[in-house]
Design a protein around this motif. Structure first.
Motif, PDB file in Angstrom:
ATOM      1  N   LEU A 159      34.592 -37.821  40.432  1.00 32.96           N
ATOM      2  CA  LEU A 159      33.717 -36.982  41.247  1.00 32.96           C
ATOM      3  C   LEU A 159      33.060 -37.803  42.356  1.00 32.96           C
ATOM      4  CD1 LEU A 159      31.968 -34.739  38.550  1.00 32.96           C
ATOM      5  CD2 LEU A 159      33.711 -34.050  40.200  1.00 32.96           C
TER       6      LEU A 159
ATOM      7  N   THR B 191      32.536 -31.792  31.947  1.00 34.10           N
ATOM      8  CA  THR B 191      32.506 -31.587  33.394  1.00 34.10           C
ATOM      9  C   THR B 191      31.236 -30.855  33.821  1.00 34.10           C
ATOM     10  OG1 THR B 191      34.915 -31.480  33.429  1.00 34.10           O
ATOM     11  CG2 THR B 191      33.758 -30.656  35.369  1.00 34.10           C
TER      12      THR B 191
ATOM     13  N   SER C 256      28.198 -32.300  36.100  1.00 32.29           N
ATOM     14  CA  SER C 256      27.833 -31.587  37.329  1.00 32.29           C
ATOM     15  C   SER C 256      26.350 -31.228  37.346  1.00 32.29           C
ATOM     16  CB  SER C 256      28.675 -30.314  37.473  1.00 32.29           C
ATOM     17  OG  SER C 256      30.043 -30.633  37.572  1.00 32.29           O
TER      18      SER C 256
ATOM     19  N   LYS D 264      30.982 -36.319  45.452  1.00 35.04           N
ATOM     20  CA  LYS D 264      30.160 -35.353  44.729  1.00 35.04           C
ATOM     21  C   LYS D 264      29.109 -36.004  43.848  1.00 35.04           C
ATOM     22  CE  LYS D 264      33.966 -32.017  44.637  1.00 35.04           C
ATOM     23  NZ  LYS D 264      34.902 -31.233  43.787  1.00 35.04           N
TER      24      LYS D 264
END
Length: 204
Positions: free
Chosen positions: A41, A5, A9, A46
């Protein structure tokens, strides 16, 4: 242990490109899990889905072609000598080779959807000296289907989940998921039993 994750990101589609590429020539990293996580995401705004899907496709295609080159130019002995470090054992390689012998080029397309086959199908195709243009074509098609299923499919599900939840309620969604799971399991068991039957059993 990789924090998938956090990596996604921090690096976005580039992370998916690299993880999928590495997974697809035999190194055990969670490329498929990373793609699914990134697609979720993206469904939340995102991450740009229009960059994520091409990045995953390119990583899958290039990774498998690297695996093909390793198998083609290194050969079975070299793959086994060095592959043991990343879990490529002789028994595992021989099992996948038997899949290829029975199914030929079509296995390159469907291999992506199965753990083990996905990581080694390029290497085995190279060891078996499958024609490079033929492998490249099947590989590109398989990568597109895989990215479409896990990338775009997860993105679409994430976008519509709340809407479906409001319409059907949690019980309806769980019931649908349960029925689908049972149907898939029954099909897989039937296929396994059918394939395990001796060739001449239908004539008895």
């Amino acid at each position: 242990m990789l924090d998938i994750t956090q990596i996604i990101s921090d690096y976005g589609p580039w992370a998916i490109f690299v993880l999928v590429l590495i997974e697809d020539f035999g190194i055990p990293v969670p490329g498929e899990t990373a793609l699914i996580s990134a697609a979720l995401l993206a469904s939340q705004g995102k991450m740009p889905i229009e960059l994520l899907l091409p990045a995953a496709w390119l990583g899958a295609v290039i990774g498998d072609n690297i695996g093909y080159a390793i198998g083609r130019f290194g050969g079975r002995r070299v793959v086994l000598r060095h592959g043991a470090r990343v879990g490529i054992t002789e028994a595992r390689l021989a099992r996948i080779e038997r899949f290829f012998q029975r199914r030929g080029g079509a296995i390159v397309i469907v291999a992506r959807f199965f753990v083990g086959l996905r990581q080694l199908n390029g290497i085995v195709a190279g060891i078996g000296c499958m024609a490079a243009p033929r492998f490249a074509l099947y590989n590109a098609i398989g990568a597109a289907l895989w990215v479409g299923a896990w990338g775009f499919g997860t993105y679409w599900f994430g976008k519509h989940f709340e809407q479906a939840l409001a319409h059907f309620g949690p019980v309806g969604l769980y019931t649908a998921a349960g029925v689908t799971t049972v149907v898939v399991l029954i099909y897989l068991v039937w296929r396994f039993v059918y394939r395990s039957r001796p060739q001449g059993s239908n004539n008895s």
